[in-house]
Design an enzyme around this catalytic site. Structure first.
Site, mmCIF file in Angstrom:
data_model
loop_
_atom_site.group_PDB
_atom_site.id
_atom_site.type_symbol
_atom_site.label_atom_id
_atom_site.label_comp_id
_atom_site.label_asym_id
_atom_site.label_seq_id
_atom_site.Cartn_x
_atom_site.Cartn_y
_atom_site.Cartn_z
ATOM 1 N N ARG A 159 0.832 -1.207 0.000
ATOM 2 C CA ARG A 159 0.000 0.000 0.000
ATOM 3 C C ARG A 159 0.862 1.252 0.000
ATOM 4 O O ARG A 159 0.496 2.268 -0.599
ATOM 5 C CB ARG A 159 -0.913 -0.003 1.230
ATOM 6 N N HIS A 202 -5.138 -3.852 4.835
ATOM 7 C CA HIS A 202 -5.119 -2.760 3.850
ATOM 8 C C HIS A 202 -3.692 -2.346 3.535
ATOM 9 O O HIS A 202 -3.375 -2.000 2.393
ATOM 10 C CB HIS A 202 -5.923 -1.573 4.383
ATOM 11 N N CYS A 203 -2.824 -2.404 4.539
ATOM 12 C CA CYS A 203 -1.440 -1.946 4.381
ATOM 13 C C CYS A 203 -0.623 -2.812 3.429
ATOM 14 O O CYS A 203 0.352 -2.333 2.845
ATOM 15 C CB CYS A 203 -0.741 -1.912 5.734
ATOM 16 N N ILE A 204 -0.983 -4.086 3.291
ATOM 17 C CA ILE A 204 -0.163 -4.984 2.471
ATOM 18 C C ILE A 204 -0.772 -5.222 1.089
ATOM 19 O O ILE A 204 -0.252 -6.032 0.317
ATOM 20 C CB ILE A 204 0.110 -6.318 3.174
#
Length: 339
Positions: A82, A326-328
């Site tokens: 992300r 969401h971050c990955i």
């Protein structure tokens, strides 16, 4: 930039490599590989997935990933796609292009390395077969959320971080967001969650604080326990959003998304957040924490994303390493048909 709920062509990820996300022991490394792979396989039920893998880790990636996940080789420092990958947007003719922000290790943090990660947006853009739009602004995909109708959420502590964009005013940030992602209206939130502001955090990413399930509605991290420092943060965020309007000039409807009941782990106050989910075509891949509030959070997500299947993946190993689902992940929207 379209809303995350718009049709997606593909989701991009990066496989954990030697360093902070992989951990210090063989057991920690296997835990990381297992968790990234579990997210990839959950996402692949709703959209094709491409995993960028460091050449040193291809054998391990092949061991963990099914044939449903495509693999692209490129040198990596870390695995937070992300933030290191591009942001995909639509041109007026409906074609997809990729915004390549400057990445500098979340504000030149002393524990981070980014000589490889700073080039991943260009790699992904090329592999996706789309044109690349350069930017001089240091920014990460976890540092903003859009409603697809011209409104963007950001935090004062990310885009105006002196270690990211020294001397940049709000106006300068807003001009660049308008040029790159087509943002007509920027809502500035004061900060992110408490642990995320500590040494190994991002200094305030919005994607664990608030997100748009649809235009005009905002899911807000709701820490109900007054002993947790994020109780005050939740109140501050709600106050900021209650006073805000979107690009249409309309007030926002706020929807509380409970924080997990768990308050602490071995490192201190947790920043676990159900806000950090990925919307992907007919599904929502959601963070689960083996927590009493998992079911309530999933019910809220089902209500806010009607017609989509909500699938939970244990995100505790991700948050232990500094992020969530969401971050990955980074979604690539489908092209639009413009009449």
């Amino acid at each position: 930039m379209p809303a995350e709920s718009a049709p997606q062509e593909r989701v991009w990820m990066a496989f954990p490599t030697a360093g902070y996300s992989l951990g210090d022991t063989a057991a920690e490394a296997e835990e990381a590989r297992a968790t990234w792979s579990a997210v990839a396989h959950a996402v692949s039920d709703f959209a094709p997935v491409t995993m960028v893998v460091d050449p040193e880790d291809v054998r391990d990636a092949r061991r963990w990933l099914s044939v449903a996940v495509d693999v692209v080789e490129a040198p990596l420092n870390d695995a937070w796609m992300r933030d290191i990958g591009p942001t995909f947007v639509h041109r007026e003719d409906g074609t997809v292009v990729a915004v390549d922000w400057v990445f500098n290790g979340w504000g030149e943090q002393d524990w981070a390395r980014w000589d490889h990660d700073a080039r991943i947006a260009a790699v992904v853009s090329r592999e996706a077969g789309v044109a690349r739009i350069g930017s001089q602004m240091v920014n990460e995909g976890g540092g903003f959320h859009v409603d697809g109708a011209g409104t963007v959420l950001v935090t004062e502590t990310v885009q105006r971080d002196p270690h990211r964009n020294p001397g940049w005013s709000r106006a300068a940030v807003e001009i660049e967001l308008a040029r790159t992602i087509g943002a007509d209206h920027t809502i500035w939130l004061p900060r992110g969650l408490s642990r995320d502001s500590e040494r190994y955090g991002t200094r305030g990413h919005v994607d664990i604080v608030a997100t748009f399930p649809s235009a005009g509605r905002v899911l807000v991290h709701d820490q109900r326990d007054a002993t947790h420092p994020d109780h005050a943060v939740s109140e501050e965020i709600r106050t900021s959003l209650a006073d805000a309007v979107d690009a249409r000039g309309d007030a926002l409807e706020l929807v509380a998304l409970p924080a997990p009941r768990t308050l602490r782990d071995g490192e201190g106050w947790v920043d676990w957040s159900y806000v950090n989910h990925l919307v992907v075509n007919d599904g929502v891949v959601a963070c689960a924490f083996d927590d009493p509030h998992d079911a309530e959070a999933a019910a809220v997500l089902r209500e806010e994303y009607p017609g989509r299947e909500v699938v939970g993946v244990d995100a505790r190993p991700l948050f232990a390493r500094g992020g969530g689902i969401h971050c990955i992940t980074q979604q690539q929207p489908a092209p639009l048909t413009v009449s």
